[in-house]
Design a protein around this motif. Sequence first.
Motif, PDB file in Angstrom:
ATOM      1  N   ALA A  78       0.850  -1.193   0.000  1.00 32.94           N
ATOM      2  CA  ALA A  78       0.000   0.000   0.000  1.00 32.94           C
ATOM      3  C   ALA A  78       0.885   1.242   0.000  1.00 32.94           C
ATOM      4  CB  ALA A  78      -0.909   0.001   1.226  1.00 32.94           C
ATOM      5  N   ALA A  79       0.336   2.345  -0.495  1.00 33.99           N
ATOM      6  CA  ALA A  79       1.083   3.602  -0.555  1.00 33.99           C
ATOM      7  C   ALA A  79       0.134   4.769  -0.306  1.00 33.99           C
ATOM      8  CB  ALA A  79       1.743   3.756  -1.926  1.00 33.99           C
ATOM      9  N   PRO A  80       0.638   5.843   0.320  1.00 34.98           N
ATOM     10  CA  PRO A  80      -0.199   7.035   0.506  1.00 34.98           C
ATOM     11  C   PRO A  80      -0.493   7.697  -0.832  1.00 34.98           C
ATOM     12  CG  PRO A  80       2.045   7.429   1.289  1.00 34.98           C
ATOM     13  CD  PRO A  80       1.967   5.984   0.937  1.00 34.98           C
ATOM     14  N   SER A  81      -1.587   8.412  -0.902  1.00 34.51           N
ATOM     15  CA  SER A  81      -2.065   8.971  -2.177  1.00 34.51           C
ATOM     16  C   SER A  81      -1.119   9.998  -2.772  1.00 34.51           C
ATOM     17  CB  SER A  81      -3.453   9.597  -1.983  1.00 34.51           C
ATOM     18  OG  SER A  81      -3.395  10.625  -1.011  1.00 34.51           O
ATOM     19  N   TYR A  82      -0.237  10.615  -1.957  1.00 24.24           N
ATOM     20  CA  TYR A  82       0.647  11.670  -2.464  1.00 24.24           C
ATOM     21  C   TYR A  82       1.971  11.126  -3.004  1.00 24.24           C
ATOM     22  CZ  TYR A  82       2.515  11.078   2.262  1.00 24.24           C
ATOM     23  OH  TYR A  82       3.029  10.541   3.423  1.00 24.24           O
ATOM     24  N   TRP A  83       2.225   9.831  -2.864  1.00 24.50           N
ATOM     25  CA  TRP A  83       3.454   9.265  -3.412  1.00 24.50           C
ATOM     26  C   TRP A  83       3.403   9.239  -4.933  1.00 24.50           C
ATOM     27  CZ3 TRP A  83       6.287   4.629  -0.776  1.00 24.50           C
ATOM     28  CH2 TRP A  83       6.715   5.025   0.508  1.00 24.50           C
ATOM     29  N   THR A  84       4.563   9.374  -5.544  1.00 25.34           N
ATOM     30  CA  THR A  84       4.622   9.303  -7.007  1.00 25.34           C
ATOM     31  C   THR A  84       4.912   7.868  -7.445  1.00 25.34           C
ATOM     32  OG1 THR A  84       7.008   9.727  -7.103  1.00 25.34           O
ATOM     33  CG2 THR A  84       5.531  11.649  -7.119  1.00 25.34           C
ATOM     34  N   PHE A 106      -2.654  -0.667  -3.299  1.00 25.34           N
ATOM     35  CA  PHE A 106      -3.750  -0.056  -2.561  1.00 25.34           C
ATOM     36  C   PHE A 106      -3.323   1.328  -2.104  1.00 25.34           C
ATOM     37  CE2 PHE A 106      -4.643  -4.660  -1.652  1.00 25.34           C
ATOM     38  CZ  PHE A 106      -5.750  -4.737  -2.489  1.00 25.34           C
ATOM     39  N   VAL A 107      -4.201   2.297  -2.286  1.00 31.67           N
ATOM     40  CA  VAL A 107      -3.931   3.679  -1.899  1.00 31.67           C
ATOM     41  C   VAL A 107      -4.619   3.933  -0.560  1.00 31.67           C
ATOM     42  CG1 VAL A 107      -4.127   6.099  -2.571  1.00 31.67           C
ATOM     43  CG2 VAL A 107      -3.800   4.339  -4.329  1.00 31.67           C
ATOM     44  N   ILE A 108      -3.864   4.460   0.399  1.00 25.79           N
ATOM     45  CA  ILE A 108      -4.391   4.635   1.753  1.00 25.79           C
ATOM     46  C   ILE A 108      -4.270   6.084   2.211  1.00 25.79           C
ATOM     47  CG2 ILE A 108      -3.989   2.261   2.532  1.00 25.79           C
ATOM     48  CD1 ILE A 108      -1.323   3.232   3.723  1.00 25.79           C
ATOM     49  N   ASP A 109      -5.115   6.446   3.185  1.00 29.11           N
ATOM     50  CA  ASP A 109      -5.023   7.777   3.788  1.00 29.11           C
ATOM     51  C   ASP A 109      -4.208   7.674   5.082  1.00 29.11           C
ATOM     52  OD1 ASP A 109      -6.641   6.773   5.791  1.00 29.11           O
ATOM     53  OD2 ASP A 109      -8.435   7.868   5.190  1.00 29.11           O
ATOM     54  N   LEU A 174      -7.066  -0.942   6.688  1.00 31.44           N
ATOM     55  CA  LEU A 174      -6.494  -2.039   5.911  1.00 31.44           C
ATOM     56  C   LEU A 174      -5.710  -2.983   6.824  1.00 31.44           C
ATOM     57  CD1 LEU A 174      -5.823  -3.224   3.048  1.00 31.44           C
ATOM     58  CD2 LEU A 174      -3.791  -1.757   3.078  1.00 31.44           C
ATOM     59  N   VAL A 175      -6.059  -4.276   6.787  1.00 35.39           N
ATOM     60  CA  VAL A 175      -5.349  -5.265   7.620  1.00 35.39           C
ATOM     61  C   VAL A 175      -4.775  -6.414   6.791  1.00 35.39           C
ATOM     62  CG1 VAL A 175      -6.589  -4.760   9.750  1.00 35.39           C
ATOM     63  CG2 VAL A 175      -7.527  -6.454   8.145  1.00 35.39           C
ATOM     64  N   GLY A 176      -5.152  -6.491   5.515  1.00 38.66           N
ATOM     65  CA  GLY A 176      -4.636  -7.575   4.682  1.00 38.66           C
ATOM     66  C   GLY A 176      -5.288  -7.550   3.314  1.00 38.66           C
ATOM     67  N   MET A 177      -5.066  -8.600   2.559  1.00 41.54           N
ATOM     68  CA  MET A 177      -5.691  -8.705   1.242  1.00 41.54           C
ATOM     69  C   MET A 177      -5.988 -10.163   0.921  1.00 41.54           C
ATOM     70  SD  MET A 177      -2.715  -8.223  -1.634  1.00 41.54           S
ATOM     71  CE  MET A 177      -1.267  -9.288  -1.668  1.00 41.54           C
ATOM     72  N   ILE A 178      -6.935 -10.341   0.034  1.00 41.68           N
ATOM     73  CA  ILE A 178      -7.267 -11.666  -0.499  1.00 41.68           C
ATOM     74  C   ILE A 178      -7.098 -11.600  -2.001  1.00 41.68           C
ATOM     75  CG2 ILE A 178      -9.123 -13.347  -0.844  1.00 41.68           C
ATOM     76  CD1 ILE A 178     -10.227 -12.548   1.868  1.00 41.68           C
ATOM     77  N   THR A 179      -6.448 -12.603  -2.566  1.00 43.51           N
ATOM     78  CA  THR A 179      -6.247 -12.647  -4.019  1.00 43.51           C
ATOM     79  C   THR A 179      -7.068 -13.765  -4.630  1.00 43.51           C
ATOM     80  OG1 THR A 179      -4.359 -14.167  -3.887  1.00 43.51           O
ATOM     81  CG2 THR A 179      -3.885 -11.799  -3.718  1.00 43.51           C
TER      82      THR A 179
END
Length: 202
Positions: A78-84, A106-109, A174-179
Motif C-alpha cells: 500500500a502507498a499514501p495517495s501523495y506518493w509518485t 492499494f492507496v491509503i489515507d 487495511l489489515v490484509g488482502m485476499i487474491t
Amino acid sequence: LDEDVRDMIIEAMPTGQLADAVSELDTDDAAFVLEDMDEEARLEVLAEVPVAERLALLSALEFDDETAGRLMQREVFAAPSYWTVGQIIDRLRSPEELPEKFYEVFVIDPAFKVTGAVSLSQFLRAPRETVIGDLVGDRELRRIPVDMDQEEVAYLFEKYNLISAPVVDAGDRLVGMITVDDVVEIVHEETHEDMLALAGVE
C-alpha cells in the motif's frame, strides 16, 4: 501438498526446521499449516518463529475458521495517495520484503483506510512523476470485512470479477488482502464438500 502427505512431512520435520519453513510462507498459508497441528506442537513451532511474524500468525489464528480474516494474507503493498509512481517503484526495488503475489497497489489515507486501488498494468504505464492518487479511477472498490464468511468472499470475487481485494477491520482500516488464488482454493474446497454431501459422506 495433499493434506495427508503434508501432515506426515510436518510430523517428521524437527521443530526448528518447521519454524523456518513456516516463516517463509505468507501468513494465510502459514496459518493454514498451523491450524491443523495440536496446540502443544503449534506453540513449540511459534516459539521458534521471529517475534513480528509470531504476532502476525497468532493474530491470524484468532479469527474464526472459514472467515476472511483467516483466509487473508497480512503482507500487502500500500502507498499514501501523495506518493509518485517513481517513489513506489524505488520502494518495490528496495530490499524490503514484499508480498509474494500482488496485483494492485492499494492507496491509503493517514488513518490507513483504503481510498482506492491501482492495477499494476495501469501503474507501470504511468510516468515516474505521476502521483498515485491521480491514477485512482471512479471504479467502486470492494472492501472485504475481516469477519466475512469465505463463501461470501468467493461470491463477491465471482460476481465482480475481482483479482484481489483489501480486507478491512471494524474501523475500516487495511489489515490484509485476499487474491484470486486464495478464492480458487475456497471454491475447490467448497465443491469437494458439496460432492461429499451429495454422496451422504461427511
